[in-house]
Design a protein around this motif. Structure first.
Motif, PDB file in Angstrom:
ATOM      1  N   LEU A   1       0.860  -1.182   0.000  1.00  0.00           N
ATOM      2  CA  LEU A   1       0.000   0.000   0.000  1.00  0.00           C
ATOM      3  C   LEU A   1       0.895   1.230   0.000  1.00  0.00           C
ATOM      4  O   LEU A   1       1.791   1.356   0.843  1.00  0.00           O
ATOM      5  CB  LEU A   1      -0.906   0.005   1.234  1.00  0.00           C
ATOM      6  N   VAL A   2       0.667   2.144  -0.935  1.00  0.00           N
ATOM      7  CA  VAL A   2       1.472   3.355  -1.062  1.00  0.00           C
ATOM      8  C   VAL A   2       0.570   4.565  -0.911  1.00  0.00           C
ATOM      9  O   VAL A   2      -0.437   4.687  -1.617  1.00  0.00           O
ATOM     10  CB  VAL A   2       2.190   3.433  -2.422  1.00  0.00           C
ATOM     11  N   ILE A   3       0.909   5.452   0.018  1.00  0.00           N
ATOM     12  CA  ILE A   3       0.136   6.677   0.186  1.00  0.00           C
ATOM     13  C   ILE A   3       1.085   7.845   0.386  1.00  0.00           C
ATOM     14  O   ILE A   3       2.249   7.667   0.751  1.00  0.00           O
ATOM     15  CB  ILE A   3      -0.838   6.600   1.381  1.00  0.00           C
ATOM     16  N   GLY A   4       0.600   9.045   0.152  1.00  0.00           N
ATOM     17  CA  GLY A   4       1.376  10.242   0.404  1.00  0.00           C
ATOM     18  C   GLY A   4       1.058  10.778   1.788  1.00  0.00           C
ATOM     19  O   GLY A   4       0.283  10.196   2.553  1.00  0.00           O
ATOM     20  N   THR A   5       1.650  11.905   2.115  1.00  0.00           N
ATOM     21  CA  THR A   5       1.396  12.530   3.404  1.00  0.00           C
ATOM     22  C   THR A   5       1.418  14.036   3.241  1.00  0.00           C
ATOM     23  O   THR A   5       2.149  14.577   2.411  1.00  0.00           O
ATOM     24  CB  THR A   5       2.435  12.103   4.453  1.00  0.00           C
ATOM     25  N   HIS A   6       0.585  14.708   4.035  1.00  0.00           N
ATOM     26  CA  HIS A   6       0.492  16.166   3.939  1.00  0.00           C
ATOM     27  C   HIS A   6       1.533  16.874   4.784  1.00  0.00           C
ATOM     28  O   HIS A   6       1.624  18.089   4.784  1.00  0.00           O
ATOM     29  CB  HIS A   6      -0.900  16.648   4.360  1.00  0.00           C
ATOM     30  N   GLY A   7       2.322  16.131   5.571  1.00  0.00           N
ATOM     31  CA  GLY A   7       3.410  16.739   6.312  1.00  0.00           C
ATOM     32  C   GLY A   7       3.039  17.317   7.662  1.00  0.00           C
ATOM     33  O   GLY A   7       3.804  18.070   8.255  1.00  0.00           O
ATOM     34  N   ARG A   8       1.869  16.980   8.194  1.00  0.00           N
ATOM     35  CA  ARG A   8       1.538  17.438   9.535  1.00  0.00           C
ATOM     36  C   ARG A   8       2.500  16.866  10.561  1.00  0.00           C
ATOM     37  O   ARG A   8       3.082  15.813  10.364  1.00  0.00           O
ATOM     38  CB  ARG A   8       0.127  16.976   9.931  1.00  0.00           C
ATOM     39  N   SER A   9       2.611  17.541  11.684  1.00  0.00           N
ATOM     40  CA  SER A   9       3.407  16.993  12.775  1.00  0.00           C
ATOM     41  C   SER A   9       2.699  15.788  13.346  1.00  0.00           C
ATOM     42  O   SER A   9       1.505  15.570  13.128  1.00  0.00           O
ATOM     43  CB  SER A   9       3.588  18.039  13.877  1.00  0.00           C
ATOM     44  N   ARG A  10       3.439  14.977  14.092  1.00  0.00           N
ATOM     45  CA  ARG A  10       2.877  13.752  14.663  1.00  0.00           C
ATOM     46  C   ARG A  10       1.691  14.065  15.565  1.00  0.00           C
ATOM     47  O   ARG A  10       0.648  13.437  15.470  1.00  0.00           O
ATOM     48  CB  ARG A  10       3.961  13.007  15.445  1.00  0.00           C
ATOM     49  N   VAL A  11       1.833  15.049  16.446  1.00  0.00           N
ATOM     50  CA  VAL A  11       0.752  15.367  17.378  1.00  0.00           C
ATOM     51  C   VAL A  11      -0.471  15.871  16.637  1.00  0.00           C
ATOM     52  O   VAL A  11      -1.611  15.466  16.907  1.00  0.00           O
ATOM     53  CB  VAL A  11       1.221  16.412  18.410  1.00  0.00           C
ATOM     54  N   ALA A  12      -0.255  16.753  15.659  1.00  0.00           N
ATOM     55  CA  ALA A  12      -1.384  17.276  14.896  1.00  0.00           C
ATOM     56  C   ALA A  12      -2.085  16.167  14.141  1.00  0.00           C
ATOM     57  O   ALA A  12      -3.309  16.131  14.040  1.00  0.00           O
ATOM     58  CB  ALA A  12      -0.908  18.366  13.926  1.00  0.00           C
ATOM     59  N   GLY A  13      -1.286  15.230  13.598  1.00  0.00           N
ATOM     60  CA  GLY A  13      -1.872  14.118  12.863  1.00  0.00           C
ATOM     61  C   GLY A  13      -2.746  13.254  13.748  1.00  0.00           C
ATOM     62  O   GLY A  13      -3.802  12.774  13.337  1.00  0.00           O
ATOM     63  N   ILE A  14      -2.311  13.038  14.977  1.00  0.00           N
ATOM     64  CA  ILE A  14      -3.084  12.220  15.905  1.00  0.00           C
ATOM     65  C   ILE A  14      -4.379  12.922  16.268  1.00  0.00           C
ATOM     66  O   ILE A  14      -5.454  12.314  16.310  1.00  0.00           O
ATOM     67  CB  ILE A  14      -2.249  11.923  17.168  1.00  0.00           C
ATOM     68  N   LEU A  15      -4.303  14.231  16.534  1.00  0.00           N
ATOM     69  CA  LEU A  15      -5.473  14.966  16.994  1.00  0.00           C
ATOM     70  C   LEU A  15      -6.483  15.226  15.882  1.00  0.00           C
ATOM     71  O   LEU A  15      -7.693  15.117  16.092  1.00  0.00           O
ATOM     72  CB  LEU A  15      -5.033  16.307  17.605  1.00  0.00           C
ATOM     73  N   LEU A  16      -5.986  15.553  14.688  1.00  0.00           N
ATOM     74  CA  LEU A  16      -6.870  15.949  13.607  1.00  0.00           C
ATOM     75  C   LEU A  16      -7.252  14.791  12.692  1.00  0.00           C
ATOM     76  O   LEU A  16      -8.222  14.878  11.950  1.00  0.00           O
ATOM     77  CB  LEU A  16      -6.211  17.056  12.768  1.00  0.00           C
ATOM     78  N   GLY A  17      -6.486  13.740  12.755  1.00  0.00           N
ATOM     79  CA  GLY A  17      -6.777  12.608  11.888  1.00  0.00           C
ATOM     80  C   GLY A  17      -5.916  12.634  10.649  1.00  0.00           C
ATOM     81  O   GLY A  17      -6.109  13.460   9.768  1.00  0.00           O
ATOM     82  N   SER A  18      -4.931  11.796  10.566  1.00  0.00           N
ATOM     83  CA  SER A  18      -4.024  11.719   9.433  1.00  0.00           C
ATOM     84  C   SER A  18      -4.195  10.369   8.766  1.00  0.00           C
ATOM     85  O   SER A  18      -4.111   9.337   9.429  1.00  0.00           O
ATOM     86  CB  SER A  18      -2.581  11.905   9.908  1.00  0.00           C
ATOM     87  N   THR A  19      -4.445  10.381   7.458  1.00  0.00           N
ATOM     88  CA  THR A  19      -4.590   9.107   6.752  1.00  0.00           C
ATOM     89  C   THR A  19      -3.315   8.293   6.862  1.00  0.00           C
ATOM     90  O   THR A  19      -3.350   7.085   7.106  1.00  0.00           O
ATOM     91  CB  THR A  19      -4.925   9.357   5.269  1.00  0.00           C
ATOM     92  N   ALA A  20      -2.145   8.956   6.731  1.00  0.00           N
ATOM     93  CA  ALA A  20      -0.879   8.240   6.857  1.00  0.00           C
ATOM     94  C   ALA A  20      -0.749   7.624   8.246  1.00  0.00           C
ATOM     95  O   ALA A  20      -0.340   6.476   8.398  1.00  0.00           O
ATOM     96  CB  ALA A  20       0.288   9.191   6.591  1.00  0.00           C
TER      97      ALA A  20
END
Length: 234
Positions: free
Chosen positions: A70-89
């Motif tokens: 499975l290959v996906i990109g990332t929007h570059g959010r910080s780890r904490v922001a990704g956890i709080l806001l929801g990161s597909t990666a």
């Protein structure tokens, strides 16, 4: 690593969820067509599909069950922001038990990893990523091996030496072996940055839920500035 047998399937997720990303079907279709054109230039067959779903992560987790990677990109959010806001990666890192590539574009990559840094803790679960790195090296990438001693795996030095020998047999030359002490995540990310790695390959133990938040692989995904490939331990 492409071979004549390689095939790609590009999926775009369209959501009508009001807080979701503002991507129209037309833009997604254009992106799919561009992806197929890139694959054709590389001589790889590809197909496309657009699906509608409230959350992209749920669709992708289901699709991952039927594919090798499975290959996906990332929007570059910080780890904490990704956890709080929801990161597909981040959700893919937590949720899938299959090989996962978090792709970040690097200068002059030309679509292929030029320098691969494979991380090994000397455990049995570190063999699959070491062998994947060897395959990438056989396909033309430079491979370097990093071992951060965490004191949890007796005999780790011997295992890492065996992995270096197996990679050498695959690529036709000894990989540079980096031995570090300290926090594994920090040392891996730092080494990748300093040595200009375009891809980090590391293992994933398959932790989910709250346990996965402290895993080295999950932290590397969020902190690395290059692509990261996670290989399941089994």
């Amino acid at each position: 690593m492409s071979t004549p047998e390689t095939s790609l399937r590009f999926i775009a997720i369209y959501t009508s969820f009001e807080l979701g990303p503002d991507h129209t079907k037309e833009k997604l279709q254009e992106a799919l067509e561009e992806a197929v054109a890139i694959a054709e230039v590389a001589g790889i067959s590809a197909e496309t599909e657009m699906q509608e779903g409230r959350y992209a992560s749920k669709v992708l987790l289901g699709e991952a069950e039927n594919h090798d990677l499975l290959v996906i990109g990332t929007h570059g959010r910080s780890r904490v922001a990704g956890i709080l806001l929801g990161s597909t990666a981040g959700e893919m890192t937590h949720g899938t038990h299959h090989p996962l590539l978090i792709a970040r574009e690097q200068p002059s990559m030309n679509g292929k990893p030029q320098k691969v840094l494979v991380a090994s803790d000397g455990s049995d679960g570190s063999w699959p990523p070491a062998r994947v790195a060897g395959d990438l090296g056989a396909a033309g990438a430079t491979v370097e091996l990093i071992h951060v001693d965490d004191g949890k795996h007796p005999g780790a030095d011997e295992v890492v030496a065996e992995q270096a020998a197996e990679i050498a047999a695959a690529v036709g030359g000894e990989p540079e072996l980096l031995k570090e002490e300290g926090h594994p995540t920090e040392k891996i990310v730092e080494a990748a940055r300093e040595r200009g790695a375009s891809l980090i390959v590391c293992g994933r133990r398959g932790l989910t839920g709250i346990k996965s938040l402290g895993s080295v692989s999950e932290r590397v995904v969020h902190q690395a500035g290059c692509s990261v490939m996670l290989i399941p331990a089994h």
